[in-house]
Design an enzyme around this catalytic site. Structure first.
Site, mmCIF file in Angstrom:
data_model
loop_
_atom_site.group_PDB
_atom_site.id
_atom_site.type_symbol
_atom_site.label_atom_id
_atom_site.label_comp_id
_atom_site.label_asym_id
_atom_site.label_seq_id
_atom_site.Cartn_x
_atom_site.Cartn_y
_atom_site.Cartn_z
ATOM 1 N N ARG A 1 81.107 40.365 63.384
ATOM 2 C CA ARG A 1 80.954 39.171 64.224
ATOM 3 C C ARG A 1 82.239 38.939 64.994
ATOM 4 O O ARG A 1 83.326 39.290 64.540
ATOM 5 C CB ARG A 1 80.696 37.936 63.355
ATOM 6 C CG ARG A 1 79.312 37.855 62.786
ATOM 7 C CD ARG A 1 79.192 36.612 61.934
ATOM 8 N NE ARG A 1 79.054 35.400 62.726
ATOM 9 C CZ ARG A 1 77.895 34.936 63.175
ATOM 10 N NH1 ARG A 1 76.781 35.584 62.934
ATOM 11 N NH2 ARG A 1 77.833 33.831 63.872
ATOM 12 N N GLU B 1 67.446 33.609 68.954
ATOM 13 C CA GLU B 1 66.558 32.521 68.573
ATOM 14 C C GLU B 1 66.760 31.436 69.630
ATOM 15 O O GLU B 1 67.885 30.971 69.817
ATOM 16 C CB GLU B 1 67.001 32.014 67.200
ATOM 17 C CG GLU B 1 65.959 31.272 66.451
ATOM 18 C CD GLU B 1 66.448 30.943 65.044
ATOM 19 O OE1 GLU B 1 65.960 29.951 64.520
ATOM 20 O OE2 GLU B 1 67.312 31.646 64.505
ATOM 21 N N LYS C 1 75.851 27.473 66.548
ATOM 22 C CA LYS C 1 75.003 26.732 67.480
ATOM 23 C C LYS C 1 74.802 25.299 67.014
ATOM 24 O O LYS C 1 74.698 24.389 67.814
ATOM 25 C CB LYS C 1 73.628 27.404 67.578
ATOM 26 C CG LYS C 1 73.580 28.604 68.482
ATOM 27 C CD LYS C 1 72.118 29.007 68.686
ATOM 28 C CE LYS C 1 71.944 30.500 68.537
ATOM 29 N NZ LYS C 1 70.545 30.893 68.387
HETATM 30 P P1 ATP Z 1 71.244 30.897 64.303
HETATM 31 O O1 ATP Z 1 72.005 30.206 63.275
HETATM 32 O O2 ATP Z 1 70.503 29.995 65.179
HETATM 33 O O3 ATP Z 1 70.476 32.086 63.816
HETATM 34 P P2 ATP Z 1 72.876 32.878 65.590
HETATM 35 O O4 ATP Z 1 74.243 32.653 66.108
HETATM 36 O O5 ATP Z 1 72.675 33.851 64.527
HETATM 37 O O6 ATP Z 1 72.388 31.451 65.226
HETATM 38 P P3 ATP Z 1 70.813 34.210 67.076
HETATM 39 O O7 ATP Z 1 70.111 33.716 68.266
HETATM 40 O O8 ATP Z 1 70.045 34.469 65.848
HETATM 41 O O9 ATP Z 1 71.972 33.192 66.810
HETATM 42 O O10 ATP Z 1 71.669 35.461 67.460
HETATM 43 C C1 ATP Z 1 71.249 36.500 68.293
HETATM 44 C C2 ATP Z 1 72.083 37.714 68.005
HETATM 45 O O11 ATP Z 1 73.464 37.436 68.221
HETATM 46 C C3 ATP Z 1 71.959 38.158 66.571
HETATM 47 O O12 ATP Z 1 71.675 39.538 66.556
HETATM 48 C C4 ATP Z 1 73.297 37.888 65.951
HETATM 49 O O13 ATP Z 1 73.634 38.908 65.041
HETATM 50 C C5 ATP Z 1 74.240 37.908 67.140
HETATM 51 N N1 ATP Z 1 75.394 37.037 66.958
HETATM 52 C C6 ATP Z 1 75.400 35.711 66.737
HETATM 53 N N2 ATP Z 1 76.649 35.245 66.581
HETATM 54 C C7 ATP Z 1 77.475 36.310 66.719
HETATM 55 C C8 ATP Z 1 78.901 36.487 66.673
HETATM 56 N N3 ATP Z 1 79.739 35.471 66.458
HETATM 57 N N4 ATP Z 1 79.403 37.735 66.859
HETATM 58 C C9 ATP Z 1 78.580 38.770 67.094
HETATM 59 N N5 ATP Z 1 77.241 38.678 67.151
HETATM 60 C C10 ATP Z 1 76.677 37.460 66.965
HETATM 61 MG MG MG Z 2 69.422 33.620 64.100
#
Ligand code: ATP
Ligand code: MG
Ligand code: MG
Length: 562
Positions: free
Chosen positions: A257, A32, A267
């Site tokens: 994660r 995102e 974020k």
């Molecule tokens: P938001 O709260 O903005 O959704 P987000 O950290 O989930 O934040 P995204 O841009 O939606 O951010 O994440 C992109 C991809 O990264 C998603 O598939 C998510 O599962 C993965 N991701 C985010 N944080 C982690 C993490 N700490 N460990 C592993 N994968 C992650």
């Molecule tokens: Mg997200």
């Protein structure tokens, strides 16, 4: 050499290829664009890209821009730069918003099948009637609207006849499902917001959990890999693919994660640090963002080794930051030239060294990597050493300089202290020593031994430099996040405030010292090991030609303490 460590997703892919269920592996990375990528995202990037690469497959970069309010091209650009820097290449770049027409048509299909309805309840009412883990939800009074009425209302939602929040479109599944995500989830909401890509064409937007499986199916993604908080969404994911009659059948698999001690991976919290000016932007070297780690001097190789070695599994324990630092040191060990820098200078006059004379002393650039060659270090009557390396009245086991004691100057001679000068405040400002020409480094002198070896720079030729020493923004145990996979898996405003209070405001120390003369021309992102101080990176944002600013990447393994 496998691109990924042994892991359960790889086994699934191997089986799918063997059985002919899939012909080619297609994955996607779906960020995102509402912030910069952090260490947690690197695990997702690694899994999506490296797994596809391993099987000669493809990876799409898809910006998940279904939420019109938050996106920004700055984020889009940083995400692309970060992925490339990590050494991955996407096959196609898409925006989720490219599919808004198709998503709308699929929603209409659901209505026609009696599988979606327009609900007039408020967001609060919908939440209240959702039930709990132990109690089933309550059917909406609007649940049994006719297909015709639903089609009419949904069209009017699309045409902008209603205000934000007045109506939503919900999937009609089961308000008593043990999986709360299947209790008639909202799939479209009204938002009168201009979208960066589609402008004012739409005032209704699909919810992420509805949009995502459609996006995957439209692109022919075979393995949709995401973090574990989406596990409970999988039944709805499959429902959407099935009931929307998508041709392709993507499957979702979840991995744990990545949480790293002292590293913030929300974020929203990171954005707050930037907004409150607690850091120097998203790429502040203390930030756990990819751009922060890059500016800090972490290398893609080190970060990828860390991701590889910490594995791909469904477990999401907290990994110690020292593990990441270990891989940084391992990568830099043979790459970074080893030189001397004095961070907190104290002048030493070598009283028996002839005035006005100087010499060049040979020094290996990397004792573990001969290919890095030898340099010549100037040496003369006045040098700088660390303030810490002299004590007027030392405790026992202090083997550095004190009156009457002799130490080795790295790459040079033994020197012995015989005097020192204090200023009016009682601070020692100058040390007087003698050197013994017979003890020259490389001369095999062994008539007597000294216990301490200290580093130094030649006062007349050394280059003034700024050094920045970093501490973590957060204490050891502050960061371990549990996120829910809904539209706003963001943490609450209270949590963010709470977090701001815990941030270490003294996490950066700036000192002025000296480096060896040849470092005057160090280029942004050049990396060095400074004897006893650790690895340093030439800060790309703060350095100017001839005036390098060195930020500490990581200290030496056993940190040097008294
Ligand atoms: P938001 O709260 O903005 O959704 P987000 O950290 O989930 O934040 P995204 O841009 O939606 O951010 O994440 C992109 C991809 O990264 C998603 O598939 C998510 O599962 C993965 N991701 C985010 N944080 C982690 C993490 N700490 N460990 C592993 N994968 C992650
Ligand atoms: Mg997200
Ligand atoms: Mg998320």
């Amino acid at each position: 050499n496998a691109l990924t460590p042994p892991n359960f997703i790889k086994s699934i892919i191997e089986e799918d290829l063997r059985s002919g269920k899939v012909k080619e592996v297609v994955t996607r990375f779906p960020p995102e664009p509402n912030g910069y990528m952090h260490i947690g995202h690197v695990r997702a990037i690694f899994i999506d890209f490296a797994l596809a690469d391993e099987f000669g497959g493809r990876t799409n970069l898809r910006f998940d821009d279904t939420n019109p309010a938050k996106e920004d091209v700055e984020y889009v650009n940083s995400i692309k730069e970060d992925i490339k820097w990590l050494g991955f290449q996407w096959d196609n770049q898409y925006y989720a918003s490219d599919y808004f027409d198709e998503m709308y048509n699929r929603a209409v299909l659901l209505i026609n099948k009696g599988l979606a309805y327009v609900d007039d309840q408020s967001a609060d009412e919908i939440r209240e009637n959702r039930g709990t883990l132990t109690e089933p939800g309550k059917n909406s009074p609007y649940r049994d609207r006719s297909v015709e009425e639903n089609l009419d209302l949904f069209t009017r939602m699309k045409n902008g006849e209603f205000k934000n929040g007045e109506r939503v479109l919900r999937a009609k599944i089961d308000m008593a499902s043990p999986n709360i995500n299947l209790r008639d989830p909202v799939i479209y909401r009204i938002s009168h917001t201009t979208h960066h890509n589609t402008g004012d064409k739409w005032c209704i937007y699909p919810m992420y959990t509805f949009a995502h499986p459609l996006e995957d199916a439209i692109e022919g993604v075979t393995h949709s890999l995401c973090s574990l908080e989406f596990e409970d969404q999988r039944p709805f994911y499959d429902w959407v693919v099935r009931e929307c009659e998508m041709e392709a059948q993507p499957r979702q698999y979840e991995f744990g994660r990545l949480n790293v001690s002292t590293m913030v991976t929300s974020k929203r919290k990171l954005r707050k640090l930037v907004e409150e000016n607690l850091v120097d932007g998203w790429d502040d070297p203390r930030m756990p963002t990819v751009s922060g780690m890059r500016r800090r001097g972490y290398t893609p190789e080190a970060i990828k080794s860390f991701i590889y070695e910490t594995g791909i599994s469904r477990s999401q324990g907290l990994i110690d930051i020292q593990t990441l630092e270990h891989f940084v040191r391992e990568d830099l060990k043979l790459k970074a030239p080893r030189t001397m820098a004095v961070l907190r200078p104290l002048k030493v006059v070598i009283t028996n060294y002839p005035e006005g004379e100087s010499e060049l002393l040979p020094a290996e650039n990397n004792t573990e990597n001969e290919e890095m060659g030898i340099r010549q270090i100037p040496f003369s009557r006045e040098i700088y050493i660390e303030q810490d390396d002299f004590m007027e009245e030392p405790p026992s086991k202090y083997f550095r300089l004190f009156p009457g004691n002799e130490v080795r100057l790295k790459h040079a001679y033994f020197i012995k202290c015989h005097d020192f000068i204090k200023d009016e405040n009682g601070e020692v400002v100058e040390i007087h020593c003698t050197y013994d020409p017979a003890t020259k480094s490389g001369s095999d002198f062994n008539a007597r031994k000294v216990k301490g070896t200290i580093h130094w720079v030649d006062a007349s030729s050394a280059v003034p430099a700024e050094f920045r020493l970093y501490e973590p923004l957060l204490g050891e145990d502050e960061e371990s996040e549990e996120l829910a996979a809904d539209e706003t898996n963001d943490v609450s405003a209270d949590e963010v405030d709470d977090f701001l209070k815990k941030v270490n405001k003294d996490s950066m120390e700036v000192v002025q010292g000296f480096v060896e003369p040849q470092l005057k021309d160090a280029q942004p992102q050049d990396k060095f090991q400074f004897f006893r101080h650790g690895y340093f990176n030439v800060d790309p944002k703060l350095s100017e030609p001839g005036k390098p600013v060195f930020g500490r990447i990581v200290s030496m393994k056993s940190s040097f303490k008294l």
